[in-house]
Design a protein around this motif. Structure first.
Motif, mmCIF file in Angstrom:
data_model
loop_
_atom_site.group_PDB
_atom_site.id
_atom_site.type_symbol
_atom_site.label_atom_id
_atom_site.label_comp_id
_atom_site.label_asym_id
_atom_site.label_seq_id
_atom_site.Cartn_x
_atom_site.Cartn_y
_atom_site.Cartn_z
ATOM 1 N N UNK A 7 0.810 -1.211 0.000
ATOM 2 C CA UNK A 7 0.000 0.000 0.000
ATOM 3 C C UNK A 7 0.845 1.264 0.000
ATOM 4 N N UNK A 8 1.969 1.230 0.701
ATOM 5 C CA UNK A 8 2.761 2.438 0.903
ATOM 6 C C UNK A 8 3.772 2.671 -0.217
ATOM 7 N N UNK A 9 4.095 1.644 -0.973
ATOM 8 C CA UNK A 9 5.130 1.752 -2.007
ATOM 9 C C UNK A 9 4.779 2.697 -3.150
ATOM 10 N N UNK A 10 3.546 2.709 -3.674
ATOM 11 C CA UNK A 10 3.226 3.591 -4.799
ATOM 12 C C UNK A 10 3.523 5.061 -4.492
ATOM 13 N N UNK A 11 3.924 5.792 -5.525
ATOM 14 C CA UNK A 11 4.305 7.191 -5.373
ATOM 15 C C UNK A 11 3.074 8.054 -5.136
ATOM 16 N N UNK A 12 2.919 8.535 -3.914
ATOM 17 C CA UNK A 12 1.784 9.384 -3.571
ATOM 18 C C UNK A 12 2.251 10.688 -2.963
ATOM 19 N N UNK A 13 1.308 11.534 -2.586
ATOM 20 C CA UNK A 13 1.637 12.850 -2.049
ATOM 21 C C UNK A 13 2.472 12.748 -0.778
ATOM 22 N N UNK A 14 2.077 11.855 0.111
ATOM 23 C CA UNK A 14 2.782 11.687 1.384
ATOM 24 C C UNK A 14 4.232 11.282 1.161
#
Length: 206
Positions: free
Chosen positions: A14-21
């Motif tokens: 869940x955390x691996x994709x490039x997101x704002x955070x």
């Protein structure tokens, strides 16, 4: 052991994709000369994820988001904030002169922005509720605690790693050109997510 491995794999996916955070934490590591100066962003992101994961596992977040008006409000505030944040990122030249930081976020500003991109991101909330919260339902007692702790640990390790990687890249960019391009790329990513959120908000309102 199964709940622990399940939590690690699930949280990492869940955390691996490039997101704002992720973009924000990485950016703070890159633009600050000292790694310790980027810790407010790292700790804030970690604490916010810990809160969201705990609420999801406890089932509290599902009750909160059952109110349609609240969900619409979160989308609207998140959209406005991301547009504003993207503008700040685009304007930040991130120049490094005489080993001094320029245009770096203060600790207070890091905390505010990290909390905002964590708690005002509807898609991150949905992932936490829909995936982690739902997956935790198969466990009870101490196994649910182990699953929850595994998810939280992965989150904290990932944010520290992002800031460290950002710092290493910032160190090899003495003239600040790479950091300037990274800030502009970060702004484009943030604006892209904002546009998507705005479209979802519009579709929900019509």
């Amino acid at each position: 052991m199964e709940p622990f491995l399940h939590g690690i794999i699930l949280a990492f996916g869940l955390i691996l994709p490039l997101g704002v955070q992720n973009v924000f934490v990485f950016n703070q590591g890159a633009t600050h000369k000292k790694f310790t100066n980027a810790l407010p962003a790292v700790f804030t992101a970690g604490v916010c994820d810990t809160i969201l994961i705990s609420l999801a596992v406890a089932g509290v977040s599902i009750i909160i988001l059952s109110f349609e008006w609240l969900w619409t409000f979160i989308f609207l505030v998140g959209f406005i904030f991301l547009v504003y944040m993207g503008l700040l990122m685009w304007r930040d030249t991130a120049e490094v002169k005489d080993h001094q930081e320029s245009n770096s976020f203060s600790a207070k500003r890091q905390i505010l922005f990290a909390a905002s991109v964590s708690l005002l991101n509807p898609h991150a909330i949905l992932d936490t509720i829909g995936v982690i919260g739902t997956s935790s339902l198969v466990y009870t007692g101490y196994e649910k605690w182990i699953f929850t702790i595994a998810c939280i640990v992965v989150s904290w390790i990932w944010f520290f790693a992002l800031a460290i990687i950002g710092k290493k890249i910032g160190q090899v960019d003495a003239n600040g050109i790479l950091l300037k391009r990274m800030n502009q790329l970060s702004a484009l990513i943030i604006w892209g997510i904002a546009v998507y959120m705005g479209a979802q908000l519009f579709l929900n309102l019509i």
